[in-house]
Each structure stands twice: as structure tokens, then as C-alpha cells.
Design an enzyme around this catalytic site. Sequence first.
Site, mmCIF file in Angstrom:
data_model
loop_
_atom_site.group_PDB
_atom_site.id
_atom_site.type_symbol
_atom_site.label_atom_id
_atom_site.label_comp_id
_atom_site.label_asym_id
_atom_site.label_seq_id
_atom_site.Cartn_x
_atom_site.Cartn_y
_atom_site.Cartn_z
ATOM 1 N N GLY A 88 0.820 -1.213 0.000
ATOM 2 C CA GLY A 88 0.000 0.000 0.000
ATOM 3 C C GLY A 88 0.845 1.251 0.000
ATOM 4 O O GLY A 88 2.061 1.187 -0.198
ATOM 5 N N ASN A 89 0.223 2.381 0.217
ATOM 6 C CA ASN A 89 0.958 3.654 0.289
ATOM 7 C C ASN A 89 0.268 4.577 1.275
ATOM 8 O O ASN A 89 -0.790 4.245 1.806
ATOM 9 C CB ASN A 89 1.067 4.282 -1.110
ATOM 10 C CG ASN A 89 -0.299 4.600 -1.693
ATOM 11 O OD1 ASN A 89 -0.994 5.472 -1.208
ATOM 12 N ND2 ASN A 89 -0.699 3.831 -2.719
ATOM 13 N N ARG A 90 0.880 5.734 1.517
ATOM 14 C CA ARG A 90 0.432 6.611 2.605
ATOM 15 C C ARG A 90 -0.648 7.616 2.192
ATOM 16 O O ARG A 90 -0.996 8.504 2.956
ATOM 17 C CB ARG A 90 1.636 7.383 3.163
ATOM 18 C CG ARG A 90 2.617 6.515 3.932
ATOM 19 C CD ARG A 90 3.898 7.275 4.213
ATOM 20 N NE ARG A 90 3.665 8.517 4.905
ATOM 21 C CZ ARG A 90 4.455 9.571 4.849
ATOM 22 N NH1 ARG A 90 5.550 9.533 4.130
ATOM 23 N NH2 ARG A 90 4.175 10.670 5.520
ATOM 24 N N SER A 91 -1.161 7.512 0.999
ATOM 25 C CA SER A 91 -2.133 8.526 0.562
ATOM 26 C C SER A 91 -3.405 8.479 1.422
ATOM 27 O O SER A 91 -3.984 7.420 1.623
ATOM 28 C CB SER A 91 -2.496 8.282 -0.904
ATOM 29 O OG SER A 91 -3.464 9.210 -1.303
#
Length: 443
Positions: A234-237
Site C-alpha cells: 500500500g501507500n500513505r495517501s
Amino acid sequence: MDEPHTTASERAATALRAPRRVVVGVAGSIAAYKVPFVIRLLRQAGHEVKVVATESALRFIGAPALAAVSGQTVSTGVFDDPAAVEHVAVAEWAELVLVAPASADLLARVRAGRADDLLTATILTTEAPVVLAPAMHTQMWLNPATRDNVTVLRERGLTVIDPDSGRLTGRDSGLGRLPEPEQIVSRALAILRQPEHQDDDVASAETTGSLEGRHVVVSAGGTREPIDPVRYLGNRSSGRQGCALAAAAAEQGARVTLVQAHVASELLDALPPGVAVIAAGTASDMLHAVREVARDADAVIMAAAVADYRPLTVAATKIKKQASTVSDHRSGPTMSIELTTNPDILTGLVTDPPRAGQIVVGFAAETGDDDGDVLFHGAVKARRKRAHLLAVNAVGEDLGFGDVPNAVVVLDGQGSEVARGQGSKMDIARLLIGLTADLVNGS
Ligand code: C5P
């Protein structure tokens, strides 16, 4: 006067730049600890702030902290500087009075027309719009006395922002939490943008309804690419910028569809009524959802952080950890996950648009490196992706992700600079929606 050829983006930029004088009132609530963030957001957006705190507010947050963050001395009592007749001076100076947090007691005193401290005296005197952001325990908020006070204050034309639901002081949680500083500031500044609260020149520069009758699709959040039934890449958005874009497009009269990946429910709940929300968890889900809803869209804005890669295979059962044979635990057996490339949704929208002539807008979160700075990499990406607009922002510890102000440079498909802006994500959203509206309307 409004020039006939003034574009929506020029008007949005003018509104974005206009500095306003904001009195920030602080009442006695534990949520007062959030007010420095409110003040900081206002000042970062270029506005001048004067803080008026009640005596009880100063039990929760110190006057020196408020003075430091606002850049002005903090006033409390009507007798602090009698010669200056401060309640009149402050009330006349204000173009907006924003009280955050507003306690139950403050609401009651304002409703009763009391003027027993500088804040209530200022509210009674001012002709500026007044915005109250209450924070209190659920029972106090739901008490018929408070309900009645809120109703009367709203009838009188004051804006009372509904509190959020969530963790309160102590162990309890429920309705009564102060909304996040960014939400408070964007609500308050939206009121200043209403034509009746604008200086004549700024009022004529305001954008209204430039996307009336149009359909705008916005993607938001970050995709999660499954590795096995419990793990993902995943990512931090956070999805805040996408939600702000959806709100700004709705503000301009557009029908809005938000395709969201893992955006927190509080953000989705705060969207303007009428924004259609579709969930899409992975890049593949998002590809299909965006292309489907974009079939009748005038503009598609890809604000989501879509994973560039996904695991080549997804394990059907949880991948087991391999036992380490190394006794000091500093290292052990390695494991690798083979990744495959996800389709680039943005590029697909440009090369094979679901509807002919639709405007495509992308984001590029960049970092500088030995080859060039953020803008260099942004321009390379703009030329590669060929979207009509590409909003480039620098990603650092404090910039770009989560609940922090934002700065963007907007490039066209040739990599040339079209505009730049900084401020809250709502400010950036308004700028981008203005630019998008110009393109949709062919100006
Ligand atoms: O190449 P990069 O990921 O930096 O590009 C960012 C832009 O491309 C964003 O607008 C993002 O929504 C979009 N994107 C996409 N599909 C991908 C990766 C990124 O639409 N697979």
C-alpha cells in the site's frame, strides 16, 4: 469589474490570493489544543489572524503559544486596554470571526447576546460573518438547551459547524468532537468566498457555477495490492486531496463521482451531499470503475495514488514466516515477492478516452535526486503522460501527505508551467478545478 474574458482559473487564483483579516476566538474546551493548527493553516493561506481567547480558554492553552503562532498579542478582557475600546476595534477589523472551539457556555452566551468578555462583546458588535465550531461532550451537544441555542444562532445567520463524532476527552467517544483544523478552515474560508462577504473587486473575481451541468470524476486514496489474505502493498495517501477536489467541483455546480480507494469514512462523510462515491480497492478495481463512470464525464482527475506494481500471484493462504537459523536475530532468510506492472489508468485515459474530448488531470508526487529537482522530474512525467494538466508536488516528511498544507506547480502536457499555488488542500483543489473548468469550457 469582472472582465468578460476572465477565466475561472484566474478568478480562482485571485480569490486564493486575497488576504483576509480573521479573528480566531477560543473558548474553554480541551479541544483548544487544536487551535494553533487552525491559526497556522489560516496564516499559511495568507490571512491575518488576531486571537481573542476567553479566560477559561487560557486554562487549556497558554496566551504565549497563541501569540507566537498568530504573530499578534492575544486579547481576553474588555478592560485589557480600555482606551482602545478593543471590542469595537477588533469587531470592525474582522472580516470573519471564527470561534474554534466554541464551548456549550459560549454558544449560550452568544445566543443570549451577552457581552461579558472580549470575545462575546466582539461577536455582538461585529458585522462580519461569524462561524462557530463547537466542541463538547455528546450529552451537552444533545441537550435541548444547546440544541435550542444552535437553532436560534443559525436562524440569526451565524454558521454553526456540526461537530464530528469520535474520541472525546477521557474514555468516551461520540458526537461532539471538534472537526479537524483543515475542515474548519475550509468551511470558514468558503463563507468568506460567498459574494456577499467579498470586497467588490474580489467578489467579481469569484468563480460561480463554472461546471454547472458537467460530470467530473475524481479518484482518491491509495490502492492496496494483496499479497495474501492478510497482507497488501500500500501507500500513505489519505485521500484528502481527492475529497477536496470532489468538494471543489461540487462547489462549481458539477455532478461529481468519487472513485475512492481506502479513504477514511470521516472524510467521505464530510463530502458535500450529492457526491456519488464508488469504492475501488486495487489498481485493477480502480481502472474498471474509473473507465466505467468516465464514459459520460467531462473531466477525470486522477488524485489517487495507484500502485505501479502488484504481486504477480496472490497466495491463497497466509504466507508463513520461515524459521530463522541465526541466533542473534539480526538477519535471517530473505524472501521476495515478484511484482508485475499495473496498468497506468491516467495514460489509458489520455490514449483511449472513454469519452472523446474529455479533460484528463493527473498528479505527480515527486522527490528531487541527482538527475534533477522536483520540477524537472515533473516536466518529464508531464511529457510522458500527456494529461491536459499535471499537478506536481514535492513529497517530503511534512509536505504532501495527510493533514498538512500543500504546494503544487501545475504543468500542461508539454511540461510547461500553467499555474502554481499553495495553501490548504481545499485551496489547491479550487485552483485545479478552476483550471479544469477553463479547459472544459474551452477558454
Ligand atoms: O507515474 P506516477 O505514479 O507518479 O503518476 C501519478 C499519476 O498517475 C497520478 O495522477 C495517478 O493517479 C496516476 N496513475 C494511474 N495509474 C497508475 C499509476 C498512477 O492512473 N497505475
